[in-house]
Design an enzyme around this catalytic site. Structure first.
Site, PDB file in Angstrom:
ATOM      1  N   PHE A 128     -12.651  -9.071 -17.466  1.00 37.30           N
ATOM      2  CA  PHE A 128     -11.994  -9.045 -18.782  1.00 37.30           C
ATOM      3  C   PHE A 128     -12.940  -8.558 -19.883  1.00 37.30           C
ATOM      4  O   PHE A 128     -13.010  -9.140 -20.969  1.00 37.30           O
ATOM      5  CB  PHE A 128     -11.449 -10.429 -19.159  1.00 37.30           C
ATOM      6  N   SER A 148      -6.017 -12.665 -12.501  1.00 32.63           N
ATOM      7  CA  SER A 148      -7.205 -11.860 -12.225  1.00 32.63           C
ATOM      8  C   SER A 148      -8.181 -12.685 -11.391  1.00 32.63           C
ATOM      9  O   SER A 148      -8.419 -13.857 -11.686  1.00 32.63           O
ATOM     10  CB  SER A 148      -7.885 -11.440 -13.525  1.00 32.63           C
ATOM     11  N   LYS A 150       2.147 -12.433 -14.926  1.00 35.76           N
ATOM     12  CA  LYS A 150       1.642 -11.590 -13.845  1.00 35.76           C
ATOM     13  C   LYS A 150       1.047 -12.481 -12.764  1.00 35.76           C
ATOM     14  O   LYS A 150       0.154 -13.295 -13.040  1.00 35.76           O
ATOM     15  CB  LYS A 150       0.589 -10.627 -14.377  1.00 35.76           C
TER      16      LYS A 150
END
Length: 351
Positions: A120, A181, A214
């Site tokens: 990130f 992630s 997501k």
């Protein structure tokens, strides 16, 4: 042989992140100039059969750019000029972050894949939000992907996501909560039902809409069903399936397969498509299919498996700037072959 075929050996002679940075600088340089008009003439496919209506937005084509390519929302207009029907920027975090140490992006050339452990890296919500408010936006929907700051404890994640949303709220056409992630420690723990309810519920209460989540392809199916229960309970607007995977298929040939991080590209295509199908069978909200798309056949398979829209990133690295156009033109041929009047008619046809 196209121009990208000539340029590709030089780009692939550079470290992956260096090549990406050079590409980004070129896109910034041409954005808003006469060059982008020329790109639009070359790459944009305008056909009503490709148009999709989803979560209150009109998408000129179903093919978009996945989060991660334009982390700081610097080139959405340039990407739209390459024929993409939407651009998802970010992931954006509340705090400015340098990301993980380099090298952190690796090509698996033999496998047409990437492994990244970027972490990130972005300029932070204040800077990205100011840019989004200041710069003209493209004439396609812009989604904003929101992640958790690395230094924020998991217990404080709802406030962290809310801070970021509030700074980008005015510019986004939809908002994506990224809890999947693999490169932020502990982040995937936020995919459990209780954590999702707190994060997504807080954003919904703040007026975040359209709001999507997501999910990871590595999430066990019962956990996916729990997440979809939260989507339904809170009345969210969509699901993105999927993020990168920490798994390593035995088929991988590249020596870079041993690198840590999230795998994307051709090796995860079947996994991602199966997850799209699994999600689409269990929810009525639109699904965005991501993972391994590099041609029209792959995009079409995800659409017929239940994806209203699709996104790509790794495919751009290997196929070049004509990819969105090539996919859109290929989709028109596939729709005509199979007797569908539009992309929308083909969504979920195989379910």
């Amino acid at each position: 042989m196209g121009a990208y075929d000539l340029l590709k050996p030089a780009l692939f002679g550079l470290p992956a992140e260096t090549a990406h940075g050079m590409t980004h600088r070129v896109l910034r340089a041409v954005q808003g100039t006469a060059v982008t008009s020329a790109l639009r003439d070359r790459y944009v496919v305008d056909d009503p059969r490709l148009r999709v209506e989803a979560f209150g937005n009109a998408f000129p084509t179903p093919v978009g750019v996945a989060a991660g390519f334009d982390k700081n929302a610097e080139v959405p207009r340039a990407l739209a000029s390459l024929g993409f029907g939407h651009v998802e920027v970010g992931g954006v975090t509340a705090e400015r972050q340098p990301g993980n140490p380099r090298p952190r992006l690796f090509r698996l050339r033999e496998d047409e894949a990437l492994i990244n452990r970027m972490g990130f890296n972005n300029e932070g919500a204040d800077a990205v939000g100011a840019r989004l408010d200041r710069e003209p936006m493209p004439d396609v929907p812009v989604g904003i992907n929101i992640g958790k700051s690395k230094s924020t404890p998991l217990a404080d994640a709802p406030d962290d996501y809310l801070y970021t949303y509030e700074r980008v709220a005015d510019a986004g056409d939809y908002f994506v909560v990224n809890v999947s992630s693999p490169n932020t420690p502990g982040l995937r723990e936020l995919q459990n039902r209780e954590a999702l309810e707190k994060i997504l519920g807080g954003l919904a209460d703040a007026g975040a809409s359209p709001l999507l989540v997501k999910l990871s392809p590595d999430l066990p199916e019962p956990a996916v069903e729990d997440a979809l229960g939260v989507v339904d309970d809170l009345g969210l607007d969509g699901v993105i399936a999927t993020n990168t995977t920490t798994s390593r298929p035995e088929s991988l040939e590249s020596p870079n397969r041993a690198e840590r991080g999230g795998l994307s590209g051709t090796p995860i295509e079947d996994l991602a498509t199966s997850r799209v199908r699994f999600v689409a069978e269990r929810t009525d909200v639109p699904v965005i299919g991501v993972g391994g798309i590099s041609d029209a056949a792959g995009a079409y398979e995800k659409i017929r498996s239940g994806a209203s829209l699709v996104q790509l990133y790794t495919g751009l690295v290997y196929e070049g700037p004509s990819l969105a156009r090539d996919i859109n033109e290929g989709l028109l041929e596939l729709l005509e072959r199979d007797g569908f009047d539009s992309v929308t008619d083909a969504v979920g046809a195989d379910l």
